[in-house]
Write a protein that holds these residues in place. Structure first.
Motif, PDB file in Angstrom:
ATOM      1  N   ILE A   6     -21.939 -49.092   3.120  1.00  0.00           N
ATOM      2  CA  ILE A   6     -22.382 -49.612   1.992  1.00  0.00           C
ATOM      3  C   ILE A   6     -23.324 -50.810   1.843  1.00  0.00           C
ATOM      4  O   ILE A   6     -23.246 -51.614   2.614  1.00  0.00           O
ATOM      5  CB  ILE A   6     -21.271 -50.369   1.209  1.00  0.00           C
ATOM      6  CG1 ILE A   6     -19.843 -49.414   1.136  1.00  0.00           C
ATOM      7  CG2 ILE A   6     -21.276 -50.838  -0.212  1.00  0.00           C
ATOM      8  CD1 ILE A   6     -18.617 -49.940   0.651  1.00  0.00           C
ATOM      9  N   ALA A   9     -23.501 -55.217  -0.260  1.00  0.00           N
ATOM     10  CA  ALA A   9     -22.033 -55.113  -0.528  1.00  0.00           C
ATOM     11  C   ALA A   9     -21.579 -56.361  -0.955  1.00  0.00           C
ATOM     12  O   ALA A   9     -20.131 -56.413  -1.092  1.00  0.00           O
ATOM     13  CB  ALA A   9     -21.383 -54.782   0.645  1.00  0.00           C
ATOM     14  N   GLY A  14     -21.453 -53.556  -5.417  1.00  0.00           N
ATOM     15  CA  GLY A  14     -21.337 -53.384  -4.085  1.00  0.00           C
ATOM     16  C   GLY A  14     -19.898 -53.874  -3.574  1.00  0.00           C
ATOM     17  O   GLY A  14     -19.165 -53.473  -2.536  1.00  0.00           O
ATOM     18  N   ILE A  17     -16.938 -51.987  -4.707  1.00  0.00           N
ATOM     19  CA  ILE A  17     -16.636 -50.815  -3.997  1.00  0.00           C
ATOM     20  C   ILE A  17     -16.048 -51.078  -2.662  1.00  0.00           C
ATOM     21  O   ILE A  17     -15.264 -50.309  -2.069  1.00  0.00           O
ATOM     22  CB  ILE A  17     -18.064 -49.980  -4.042  1.00  0.00           C
ATOM     23  CG1 ILE A  17     -18.463 -49.725  -5.577  1.00  0.00           C
ATOM     24  CG2 ILE A  17     -17.989 -48.818  -3.099  1.00  0.00           C
ATOM     25  CD1 ILE A  17     -19.979 -49.230  -5.626  1.00  0.00           C
ATOM     26  N   ALA A  18     -16.641 -52.054  -1.736  1.00  0.00           N
ATOM     27  CA  ALA A  18     -16.038 -52.148  -0.689  1.00  0.00           C
ATOM     28  C   ALA A  18     -14.772 -52.499  -0.624  1.00  0.00           C
ATOM     29  O   ALA A  18     -14.076 -52.145   0.280  1.00  0.00           O
ATOM     30  CB  ALA A  18     -16.935 -53.425   0.185  1.00  0.00           C
ATOM     31  N   ILE A  30     -21.111 -52.830   6.208  1.00  0.00           N
ATOM     32  CA  ILE A  30     -21.599 -53.574   5.006  1.00  0.00           C
ATOM     33  C   ILE A  30     -22.974 -54.397   5.564  1.00  0.00           C
ATOM     34  O   ILE A  30     -22.983 -54.946   6.375  1.00  0.00           O
ATOM     35  CB  ILE A  30     -20.669 -54.538   4.286  1.00  0.00           C
ATOM     36  CG1 ILE A  30     -20.189 -55.706   5.254  1.00  0.00           C
ATOM     37  CG2 ILE A  30     -19.546 -53.686   3.719  1.00  0.00           C
ATOM     38  CD1 ILE A  30     -19.427 -56.705   4.490  1.00  0.00           C
ATOM     39  N   VAL A  85     -22.649 -45.231   0.414  1.00  0.00           N
ATOM     40  CA  VAL A  85     -22.727 -45.825  -0.880  1.00  0.00           C
ATOM     41  C   VAL A  85     -23.997 -46.507  -1.089  1.00  0.00           C
ATOM     42  O   VAL A  85     -24.185 -47.519  -0.489  1.00  0.00           O
ATOM     43  CB  VAL A  85     -21.751 -46.599  -1.115  1.00  0.00           C
ATOM     44  CG1 VAL A  85     -21.849 -47.180  -2.842  1.00  0.00           C
ATOM     45  CG2 VAL A  85     -20.119 -46.041  -1.224  1.00  0.00           C
ATOM     46  N   ASN A  86     -24.915 -45.786  -1.858  1.00  0.00           N
ATOM     47  CA  ASN A  86     -26.301 -46.510  -1.635  1.00  0.00           C
ATOM     48  C   ASN A  86     -26.204 -47.270  -2.948  1.00  0.00           C
ATOM     49  O   ASN A  86     -26.544 -46.839  -4.033  1.00  0.00           O
ATOM     50  CB  ASN A  86     -27.488 -45.445  -1.898  1.00  0.00           C
ATOM     51  CG  ASN A  86     -27.671 -44.639  -0.577  1.00  0.00           C
ATOM     52  OD1 ASN A  86     -27.990 -45.499   0.601  1.00  0.00           O
ATOM     53  ND2 ASN A  86     -27.584 -43.412  -0.634  1.00  0.00           N
ATOM     54  N   ASN A  87     -26.011 -48.626  -2.620  1.00  0.00           N
ATOM     55  CA  ASN A  87     -26.041 -49.616  -3.881  1.00  0.00           C
ATOM     56  C   ASN A  87     -26.893 -50.384  -3.961  1.00  0.00           C
ATOM     57  O   ASN A  87     -27.179 -51.263  -4.984  1.00  0.00           O
ATOM     58  CB  ASN A  87     -24.459 -50.264  -3.588  1.00  0.00           C
ATOM     59  CG  ASN A  87     -24.383 -51.356  -4.769  1.00  0.00           C
ATOM     60  OD1 ASN A  87     -24.119 -51.467  -5.949  1.00  0.00           O
ATOM     61  ND2 ASN A  87     -24.567 -52.678  -4.221  1.00  0.00           N
TER      62      ASN A  87
END
Length: 234
Positions: A6, A9, A14, A17-18, A30, A85-87
């Motif tokens: 992620i 993060a 982010g 989501i983490a 992260i 996850v491209n946050n």
């Protein structure tokens, strides 16, 4: 045990989501530019589930070398990556004609480059494994231009385009790609501005939607997740 990577993060979406993936028992990689925040969050994640591995890398993902370093360290410690996850992203609220000379480059390198480079690094490996799921955190500006944030809109349109290319390139290999398209979400982008939080999407809403999409059966892909504030754009 599954492995997730992620970007960006430690705050906002982010971070949420983490936390969601850690609660599901995922090992995590992260990154953030802020070393102190990253260390604190790393310890928090390990306390949630002492059985998971957490690798935290200080990285400026607007720089290709930092992205590749992050990807390499994640792979070295965790092994194959199952979730990306491209946050990471940034928001600069100016019209294109009022942009500073470096605005476009800064937005492209932060909002698009990390997703592109991580796809280049892990894409063929996911093809070979015939599994994996990539989530790209786009924006409502990926579909509806925000004139007061012109270059931001351009980069988010580009990220959605990249997402769609990824999905078509990977679908025959059983690798899933999902665009997450949130409207006004209460993140650090709103720091210093007085807002009514009840009229915003919460970062946890985004995390919940991602987890639900991830839990779909192997033959189902959620192409897009669109989440808007119930009271409209803020």
């Amino acid at each position: 045990m599954k492995n997730a990577i992620i970007t960006g993060a430690t705050r906002g979406m982010g971070r949420a989501i983490a936390l969601a993936f850690s609660n599901e028992g995922f090992n995590l990689a992260i990154c953030s530019r802020n070393a102190a925040e990253l260390k604190t969050f790393e310890e928090e994640l390990k306390q949630i589930d002492p059985g998971i591995k957490v690798i935290a890398v200080v990285a400026d993902v607007s720089k290709k070398a930092d992205i590749i370093k992050f990807a390499g360290e994640a792979e070295s410690v965790l092994g194959s990556i199952d979730i990306i996850v491209n946050n990471a992203g940034t928001f600069i609220p100016t019209s294109i004609l009022d942009d500073a000379d470096d605005t476009f480059d800064k937005l492209m390198h932060t909002n698009l480059l990390p997703a592109y480079e991580l796809y280049r690094y892990f894409g063929k490996k996911m093809m070979q494994a015939r599994s994996g799921h990539i989530f790209n955190i786009c924006s409502s500006a990926s579909k509806n231009v925000v004139v007061a944030a012109g270059s931001y809109s351009v980069t988010k349109f580009a990220l959605l385009g990249l997402n769609n290319v990824m999905r078509l390139e990977l679908q025959q290999y059983g690798v899933k790609v999902t665009a997450v398209i949130p409207g006004s979400t209460l993140t650090s982008s709103w720091d210093g501005i007085q807002v009514d939080s009840a009229k915003f999407i919460m970062p946890g809403d985004i995390a919940s939607a991602i987890m639900n999409a991830y839990r779909m059966s192997p033959g189902a892909n959620v192409d897009e997740i669109t989440i808007n504030p119930v009271f409209g754009p803020q």
